[in-house]
Structure formats: structure tokens, C-alpha cells
Design a protein around this motif. Structure first.
Motif, PDB file in Angstrom:
ATOM      1  N   UNK A  27      64.431  -4.814  88.879  1.00  0.00           N
ATOM      2  CA  UNK A  27      63.659  -5.892  89.501  1.00  0.00           C
ATOM      3  C   UNK A  27      63.585  -7.132  88.634  1.00  0.00           C
ATOM      4  N   UNK A  28      63.343  -6.947  87.364  1.00  0.00           N
ATOM      5  CA  UNK A  28      63.225  -8.088  86.454  1.00  0.00           C
ATOM      6  C   UNK A  28      64.574  -8.748  86.197  1.00  0.00           C
ATOM      7  N   UNK A  29      65.613  -7.952  86.015  1.00  0.00           N
ATOM      8  CA  UNK A  29      66.903  -8.531  85.674  1.00  0.00           C
ATOM      9  C   UNK A  29      67.523  -9.252  86.868  1.00  0.00           C
ATOM     10  N   UNK A  30      67.286  -8.771  88.078  1.00  0.00           N
ATOM     11  CA  UNK A  30      67.832  -9.438  89.261  1.00  0.00           C
ATOM     12  C   UNK A  30      67.149 -10.770  89.534  1.00  0.00           C
ATOM     13  N   UNK A  31      65.907 -10.889  89.110  1.00  0.00           N
ATOM     14  CA  UNK A  31      65.181 -12.150  89.289  1.00  0.00           C
ATOM     15  C   UNK A  31      65.272 -13.039  88.054  1.00  0.00           C
ATOM     16  N   UNK A 298      62.945   1.386  94.950  1.00  0.00           N
ATOM     17  CA  UNK A 298      61.595   1.434  95.534  1.00  0.00           C
ATOM     18  C   UNK A 298      60.580   0.859  94.550  1.00  0.00           C
ATOM     19  N   UNK A 299      60.744   1.183  93.260  1.00  0.00           N
ATOM     20  CA  UNK A 299      59.892   0.600  92.228  1.00  0.00           C
ATOM     21  C   UNK A 299      60.115  -0.904  92.135  1.00  0.00           C
ATOM     22  N   UNK A 300      61.371  -1.346  92.206  1.00  0.00           N
ATOM     23  CA  UNK A 300      61.672  -2.781  92.176  1.00  0.00           C
ATOM     24  C   UNK A 300      60.987  -3.498  93.328  1.00  0.00           C
ATOM     25  N   UNK A 304      58.112  -6.476  92.883  1.00  0.00           N
ATOM     26  CA  UNK A 304      58.327  -7.841  93.347  1.00  0.00           C
ATOM     27  C   UNK A 304      57.390  -8.201  94.496  1.00  0.00           C
ATOM     28  N   UNK A 305      56.953  -7.198  95.257  1.00  0.00           N
ATOM     29  CA  UNK A 305      56.002  -7.451  96.344  1.00  0.00           C
ATOM     30  C   UNK A 305      54.590  -7.681  95.829  1.00  0.00           C
ATOM     31  N   UNK A 306      54.372  -7.442  94.534  1.00  0.00           N
ATOM     32  CA  UNK A 306      53.052  -7.643  93.959  1.00  0.00           C
ATOM     33  C   UNK A 306      52.095  -6.497  94.200  1.00  0.00           C
ATOM     34  N   UNK A 307      52.588  -5.389  94.743  1.00  0.00           N
ATOM     35  CA  UNK A 307      51.760  -4.219  95.025  1.00  0.00           C
ATOM     36  C   UNK A 307      52.644  -2.986  94.911  1.00  0.00           C
ATOM     37  N   UNK A 308      52.577  -2.321  93.777  1.00  0.00           N
ATOM     38  CA  UNK A 308      53.475  -1.195  93.540  1.00  0.00           C
ATOM     39  C   UNK A 308      53.261  -0.052  94.516  1.00  0.00           C
ATOM     40  N   UNK A 309      52.088  -0.027  95.148  1.00  0.00           N
ATOM     41  CA  UNK A 309      51.836   1.017  96.139  1.00  0.00           C
ATOM     42  C   UNK A 309      52.785   0.905  97.324  1.00  0.00           C
ATOM     43  N   UNK A 443      53.461  -6.762 104.934  1.00  0.00           N
ATOM     44  CA  UNK A 443      53.338  -7.540 103.697  1.00  0.00           C
ATOM     45  C   UNK A 443      52.913  -8.983 103.972  1.00  0.00           C
ATOM     46  N   UNK A 444      52.001  -9.129 104.927  1.00  0.00           N
ATOM     47  CA  UNK A 444      51.459 -10.452 105.216  1.00  0.00           C
ATOM     48  C   UNK A 444      52.338 -11.313 106.099  1.00  0.00           C
TER      49      UNK A 444
END
Length: 600
Positions: A27-31, A298-300, A304-309, A443-444
Motif C-alpha cells: 500500500x505504501x510503496x504503490x502510493x 486486503x490489508x493495503x 488506504x481507505x483509512x479504516x483497516x476494518x 465507503x461514503x
């Protein structure tokens, strides 16, 4: 079943434990927010400069889709050309002939679409150059394409009032440079340590300890089996005291084959071949890395969605479905054939026996490891096999087929599993909205008419391809000609072939003679539309969602991170995915199971 459940639990424990840190990293490396981006940023920028890419220029969904399609069309042309010209190209010590036009067409589409369906025997068809420059390279590119689309859709959910969903060229570069390449290097080294070969040697002829007598079908000038007046295959008996051992750069292709959920084997026996999969540890590593990136995404997504749940909910739905399917498969594989049990009782004057389901399986791995591998490879869009799926019990064979027919969202392929499951998540909130009379939100983001149309196309594309092409194939002479086992099992072979092709898996029951102009063309069409007929609607939905404002949650908003949503999501996958195929499955594996019981 105790051993089966123990191995399954161990596998899932290791998978989920490794998937969390890997998902955070991806997630971090792709962004572009990882320390890795800063360390290797110079290499990344060099690529952009050489290719004339503006890394800071984001794309709308149409531009993103056009770039993606153009890139993959060019890739298919290159793979096709390398096969057609391989006789005159280097790294061909065995002098492999040029591949036929229809087989080249099928293989080019197969590897570009991450399907890796193989109607040929790798060690007797493809030169080392074709294996490396065409097939292995596309293993990287097709997996990177799936990752790019997954992150484009994630941006659609997390961005608001935006006209862009990212830059396709940046996503491809980061997917390959920071994710697929380093993982593949590590896995290749591990596999070489376990005995997977990696060389450019010519094939080696060695004398065997015993003379081998074997029977093989006679082939006509087109390479197809000859049949007698009764329609039975014509065979010939041969003897040999020599064996040819194929060589080649196997470990490098094997690593990305698994990491990228590709599945194309260097050898015809795929991961049942001792040069591809020599030890129990190599077998476990291969199973592990097949689902590692799909689970990690799924963790990524949650990060990135701001809600790991949110990510945990998607992962929970995938895991519950996977456990259910795998336990079902392992149970029936360990029941044995009742006809063989009856023979055992007769032969032993009444001693009960359970028969055996070892036919078609490697004794090195046994029933449990073979069954688990079959469940894992068809849960992902990976066609790797370490046993013959054609030899699975009728209901055991139903599981790999059904997992593909669900859209391969359990856990699915690299990128494809996540964006496929997110499509079902949108469907789930839409169904919930209908039940309470409220506009669906995820997701809003309000799910509008355009989003639902794109979602419907993405979900219905593969069932349409599978069922229509299967129906045509059992009606026309060219389709029926490939069946080696008439009746319910022959129908299952055709249904499995198109389920595998349209869902970009690539495994096969293998009782079907599919390397014919008819099947090469029809499965090629299924693979192309099954890949890009879904990707384009997904990108269109991503563009639509990115342009919407994000709404604050209210008391009427459906929580999409708890057990209720997980159950709703599982229900949507099973009801829409599975029920579409129930009549076809009843004509194939279900009837075959009843016939097996009737013989007892």
C-alpha cells in the motif's frame, strides 16, 4: 480429516501472518510513501525519462483504460511473434520448431491475460528464449496490470471530487520494480536451494536402469489422436532404455509463475514435475506465495481507505469461503471410490476398505497436499497444478471448478481478486439498500445507476462466456472431437476448460484435447473478454466513484466492517456467482458422482 485440518490451519496461519506486513508495504510503496520509493526513486525516474512518461500526470479512467489496453495488445503481438519465429532466434539448443498460428494466438492471449492456459507441452514446444522473453516477461506484466487496476479502484473509493484514478505507467512500474521483482528473486533463490533447476544446458539423454515399455496414442499429421472405426483411440506399444531429461531456466519462471498467480509451467507436468517442485518444502512455499499478494492486498485496501476494518471484512469473507471449499474438497478426496472399496472387500473375504484417490497424484505429496494445492490454485487465478485435476473425485473436482466460476475472488489473482471482491461488495450494499429502501453507499460513496451498470457487466461477463461457449462446444463437431471421456465427465471437461479460460485461471481437467484450432480460438476469445471485459467496467466505476463527494456516515448507513456485512458479502458471492452455474454443474460433476455411487 484431522491431518487435513491441521495442514490447512498451518497454511492459513502462515499466510495471514505474512500478508499483514506485506499488505502494509504494498500500500505504501504503490502510493509512493515508502522509504523504498526514496531509495530507488532514481531508478524509477530513469524509467520514466527513458519512456517519456510524466509521472505527475494523473489519468482519467478512459485514458487509463486506453493505456492499459494498448500496452497489453502490444504485449500479445510480441509474444505471438516470438513463438512464430523461435526456430531462427537464439537460446534454442533443442531446435524447437516455430509454433503453429492458432497455438501462438492462444498462448499470446493466455499469458497477456494472466491466464497461462497451455494447450502445448512446454519442454517440447517452447525454446528457452520464448520461455524467458515471451512467457516469463508477461508473467510480470500481466500481474502488474492486475495490481494497477486494483489500486485504480481503491483510489476511486478514497478520492473525492477527483477526475483521475492514477497513472497507469507509474502503477505498472511500481508494481514490477518494488513488489513482483523482489518477491520473485527471493522465491527463485529458495526454489533453487530446494533443487529447482536454473540453466541453459541442452537436454540430456541418460540410460535408465530398466527398459521401459509404454503405450501411447498414434497421431495424425496434425498431431491429433487417430481413432479406429469404433471411435476408439489407436495406440502403439514402444520400448526404450533411454530417457531425455529436459533442462532450462526453470526457477526464474517458477517464482513469478506463483508470485504473480500466473500458473504457466515450464514443463507439461507443471508443479508435479520434480524439476519444478522437488520437495515438500518447495510445495509449501509455492502454495504460500500463490495467495500471499492477494491476501496482502486486503490489508493495503483497509490502510488506504483509512479504516483497516474494511480490509479485514473483505479478508474474512474470502477466508470463510476458502475454508468451506477446501474442507469440502479434502473430505471427498479422502473418501475413496466405493467401487474400489467393494473390490477390496471381495478380494480380502470381507475386510472393509476405503479404496484410494491416489490416481493422478504425486506420491511425493499425497492426497492432502495435492487436494490443498488444487483448492489454492483455483482460489487464485493461478493455473499451477501438482496433481491431475481430471483425476479428482467428481465432487472433489467440483470445488476447483466452482471456485473459478465465483469469479476467482477467494482470494483471487494478484489485484484481480481484490477488485473482483469489491465489485461483489458494491452488489452487497446495493441489495441491502433495496431491502431498507435507502440509496446504497460504500465507503461514503453513493452507488448510482452508472456504477450498477458497470458492476452488472463485470459480474455477468464471465458466466455469459462460460455458459454460451460450453453450450456451443457440446453442439458442434469440432467441440465434441476433443472429448476423451464421453458422458458427464466429458461435459465437465469442457465446462472446466471455459470456466478456467474466462476466469483467467489456466488450469485444466486435461482430459480434453484442447490444442486444436477450434479450442485455441474459442478459449482465446474467452480469455481476452474474461480479462478486459471486466477490467474496463471496473475502471469506469473507479472513475465514476472518484468524481463523487464522500458523504459522512449517518445512523442509516450500513456498517461495512462487521460480521453482518461479511455474511451479506458471502451471500452475494454465493447467490450470484454459484447459482448461475448450478444447472451446468448438475449435468457434470453432480451426475458423475451419482453414477459412481450407482456402480457400487
Amino acid at each position: 480429516m484431522t491431518d487435513s485440518l491441521t495442514q490447512l490451519a498451518l497454511y492459513l496461519a502462515v499466510l495471514l501472518l505474512l500478508s499483514v506486513p506485506l499488505g502494509w508495504y504494498i500500500g505504501r510503496v504503490m502510493e509512493g510513501r515508502s522509504a523504498v520509493n526514496r531509495v530507488f526513486g532514481g531508478v524509477e525516474r530513469l524509467f520514466y525519462r527513458l519512456c517519456g512518461i510524466r509521472a505527475d500526470a494523473d489519468m482519467g479512467w478512459k485514458q487509463y483504460a486506453l493505456a492499459l489496453l494498448l500496452f497489453n495488445v502490444i504485449g500479445a503481438v510480441v509474444v505471438y511473434a516470438l513463438q512464430r519465429l523461435q526456430l531462427w532466434l537464439p537460446f534454442n539448443p533443442q531446435g524447437m520448431a516455430n509454433v503453429s498460428a492458432d497455438s501462438s494466438f492462444n498462448t499470446a492471449i493466455s499469458f497477456v491475460t494472466n491466464t497461462n492456459w497451455q494447450g502445448y507441452s512446454g519442454e517440447s514446444t517452447m525454446s528457452y528464449l520464448t520461455q524467458m522473453l515471451a512467457l516469463t516477461v508477461q508473467n510480470f506484466m500481466s500481474a502488474a496490470t492486475g495490481l494497477a487496476v486494483a489500486f485504480a479502484l481503491i483510489r476511486g473509493f478514497v478520492r473525492h471530487s477527483s477526475k483521475s484514478i492514477g497513472n497507469f505507467w507509474v502503477d505498472m512500474t511500481r508494481s514490477s520494480l518494488y513488489v513482483l521483482l523482489p518477491l520473485s528473486l527471493v522465491v527463485a533463490v529458495v526454489l533453487m536451494q530446494q533443487g529447482v533447476i536454473q540453466n541453459f544446458d541442452a537436454y540430456k539423454d541418460v540410460a535408465t536402469l530398466e527398459t521401459t515399455t509404454y503405450t501411447q496414442p498414434k497421431l495424425d499429421a496434425q498431431g491429433q489422436p487417430l481413432k479406429d472405426a469404433q471411435g476408439q483411440p489407436v495406440t502403439e506399444t514402444l520400448k526404450t532404455s533411454m530417457q531425455t531429461l529436459p533442462m532450462g531456466p526453470v526457477a526464474s519462471q517458477e517464482a513469478i509463475k506463483m508470485v504473480g498467480t500466473n500458473g504457466g509451467g515450464f514443463f507439461n507436468a507443471n508443479s508435479a514435475h520434480p524439476y519444478e517442485n522437488p520437495t515438500p518444502l518447495s510445495n509449501f512455499v509455492q502454495m504460500l506465495v500463490i495467495l500471499l499478494i492477494p491476501a496482502a492486498l486486503c490489508t493495503s485496501f483497509g490502510m488506504l481507505a483509512g479504516d483497516r476494518r474494511q480490509g479485514w471484512a473483505i479478508l474474512a469473507a474470502m477466508t470463510v469461503l476458502f475454508i468451506g471449499m477446501t474442507v469440502f474438497l479434502l473430505y471427498f478426496e479422502q473418501q475413496g471410490n466405493p467401487a474400489l472399496s467393494a473390490l477390496h472387500v471381495t478380494a480380502t473375504n470381507g475386510t472393509p476398505g476405503i479404496g484410494s484417490m491416489m490416481e493422478g497424484k504425486e506420491t511425493r505429496f499425497g492426497i492432502i497436499a495435492s487436494g490443498l494445492f488444487a483448492a489454492i490454485t483455483t482460489a487464485a487465478s493461478c493455473g499451477a497444478v501438482n496433481a491431475m485435476h481430471d483425476s479428482l473425485s467428481p465432487l472433489g473436482g467440483l470445488v476447483p471448478m466452482l471456485q473459478m466460476q465465483l469469479g476467482e475472488v477467494v482470494y483471487g489473482g494478484v489485484g484481480a481478486g481484490l477488485y473482483g471482491m469489491l465489485i461483489f461488495a458494491v452488489l452487497a450494499v446495493f441489495i441491502a439498500g433495496l431491502m431498507i429502501g435507502r440509496t446504497p453507499e460504500y465507503l461514503g460513496k453513493k452507488i448510482g445507476v452508472f456504477d450498477m451498470k458497470m458492476m452488472s457487466i463485470a459480474i455477468l461477463m464471465t458466466p455469459l462466456l462460460v455458459l454460451v461457449l460450453t453450450a456451443i462446444s457440446v453442439l458442434v463437431e469440432n467441440g465434441l472431437a476433443g472429448i476423451a471421456n464421453p458422458g458427464a465427465h466429458g461435459f465437465s471437461e469442457i465446462l472446466y476448460a471455459f470456466s478456467s479460460a474466462a476466469n483467467n485461471n489456466g488450469s485444466a481437467f486435461a482430459g480434453l484435447s484442447a490444442n486444436t484450432p477450434y479450442y485455441n480460438v474459442t478459449t482465446g476469445i474467452a480469455m481476452w473478454l474474461g480479462r478486459f471485459g471486466i477490467i474496463v467496467p471496473v475502471l469506469a466505476m473507479a472513475g465514476s466513484l472518484a468524481g463523487k463527494k464522500r458523504l459522512a456516515a449517518t445512523s442509516g448507513t450500513l456498517p461495512t466492517h462487521g460480521p453482518l456485512f461479511v455474511a451479506l458479502l458471502i451471500g452475494a458471492v454465493l447467490l450470484v456467482g454459484a447459482l448461475t452455474y448450478v444447472p451446468a454443474l448438475a449435468l457434470g460433476p453432480v451426475i458423475e458422482h451419482l453414477q459412481m455411487l450407482a456402480l457400487h
